[in-house]
Write a protein that holds these residues in place. Sequence first.
Motif, PDB file in Angstrom:
ATOM      1  N   LYS A  60      -4.311  11.055  -9.793  1.00  0.00           N
ATOM      2  CA  LYS A  60      -5.605  10.577  -9.298  1.00  0.00           C
ATOM      3  C   LYS A  60      -5.863   9.105  -9.605  1.00  0.00           C
ATOM      4  N   ASP A  61      -5.224   8.565 -10.645  1.00  0.00           N
ATOM      5  CA  ASP A  61      -5.492   7.185 -11.051  1.00  0.00           C
ATOM      6  C   ASP A  61      -4.367   6.212 -10.706  1.00  0.00           C
ATOM      7  N   GLU A  62      -3.281   6.701 -10.058  1.00  0.00           N
ATOM      8  CA  GLU A  62      -2.178   5.816  -9.718  1.00  0.00           C
ATOM      9  C   GLU A  62      -1.813   5.948  -8.241  1.00  0.00           C
ATOM     10  N   PHE A  63      -1.391   4.824  -7.673  1.00  0.00           N
ATOM     11  CA  PHE A  63      -1.037   4.727  -6.263  1.00  0.00           C
ATOM     12  C   PHE A  63       0.443   4.369  -6.174  1.00  0.00           C
ATOM     13  N   GLY A 118      17.176   0.306  -0.982  1.00  0.00           N
ATOM     14  CA  GLY A 118      16.715  -1.058  -0.733  1.00  0.00           C
ATOM     15  C   GLY A 118      15.254  -1.299  -1.059  1.00  0.00           C
ATOM     16  N   PHE A 119      14.597  -0.353  -1.699  1.00  0.00           N
ATOM     17  CA  PHE A 119      13.180  -0.458  -2.013  1.00  0.00           C
ATOM     18  C   PHE A 119      12.943  -0.626  -3.509  1.00  0.00           C
ATOM     19  N   ILE A 120      11.830  -1.247  -3.830  1.00  0.00           N
ATOM     20  CA  ILE A 120      11.309  -1.332  -5.190  1.00  0.00           C
ATOM     21  C   ILE A 120      10.083  -0.428  -5.230  1.00  0.00           C
ATOM     22  N   ASP A 121      10.106   0.583  -6.078  1.00  0.00           N
ATOM     23  CA  ASP A 121       8.982   1.510  -6.190  1.00  0.00           C
ATOM     24  C   ASP A 121       8.047   1.079  -7.310  1.00  0.00           C
ATOM     25  N   LEU A 122       6.756   1.116  -7.011  1.00  0.00           N
ATOM     26  CA  LEU A 122       5.731   0.745  -7.987  1.00  0.00           C
ATOM     27  C   LEU A 122       4.655   1.819  -8.057  1.00  0.00           C
ATOM     28  N   TRP A 123       4.127   2.030  -9.230  1.00  0.00           N
ATOM     29  CA  TRP A 123       2.936   2.869  -9.433  1.00  0.00           C
ATOM     30  C   TRP A 123       1.854   1.924  -9.921  1.00  0.00           C
ATOM     31  N   LEU A 124       0.822   1.728  -9.114  1.00  0.00           N
ATOM     32  CA  LEU A 124      -0.249   0.779  -9.421  1.00  0.00           C
ATOM     33  C   LEU A 124      -1.579   1.509  -9.597  1.00  0.00           C
TER      34      LEU A 124
END
Length: 161
Positions: A60-63, A118-124
Amino acid sequence: MFVGSSEKKESTEIETQSMKQMVHDFSVRNTVAESASITSKQLTVTDDDPTKSVTYDLPKDEFFLSIAPYVEKTHPCATHSLTGCQGEMVEEDFNVSIVDLDGNSIMDKTLMKSQPNGFIDLWLPRDKTYRITIEHDGKIAESEVSTFESDDTCLTTMQLH
């Protein structure tokens, strides 16, 4: 193959670390499925039977945001496919900086390696707008992104110049 049952459109809750690990395993191709896609709210996994899928709620708090920096080739995308999207720059090193609109630094030239896709994954953090800067071999790409419920999870427009 994946956690949970395979009844059609079932929503399954799992802990945040398990969710992030599952997403990572798809991104680095340690786990395979017929399809796995991720929206701002849910991860949906379909295995051998396309009429059955399992949906997992995201934290719920991360995208989740997946970025494919590129020099020459990209593809249009909005909802990231963990099993289908392929970026141009595979297993390359990038310096990633992320600042929110209030000037708070989330990352400051953090060295990140793109995955086999080829992607960089982020949790924001959710419900914010950020300025992202990606640097690679003297080239820079910048973009403004937001992490609200209606926002895209796949960013394929960051061309390095």
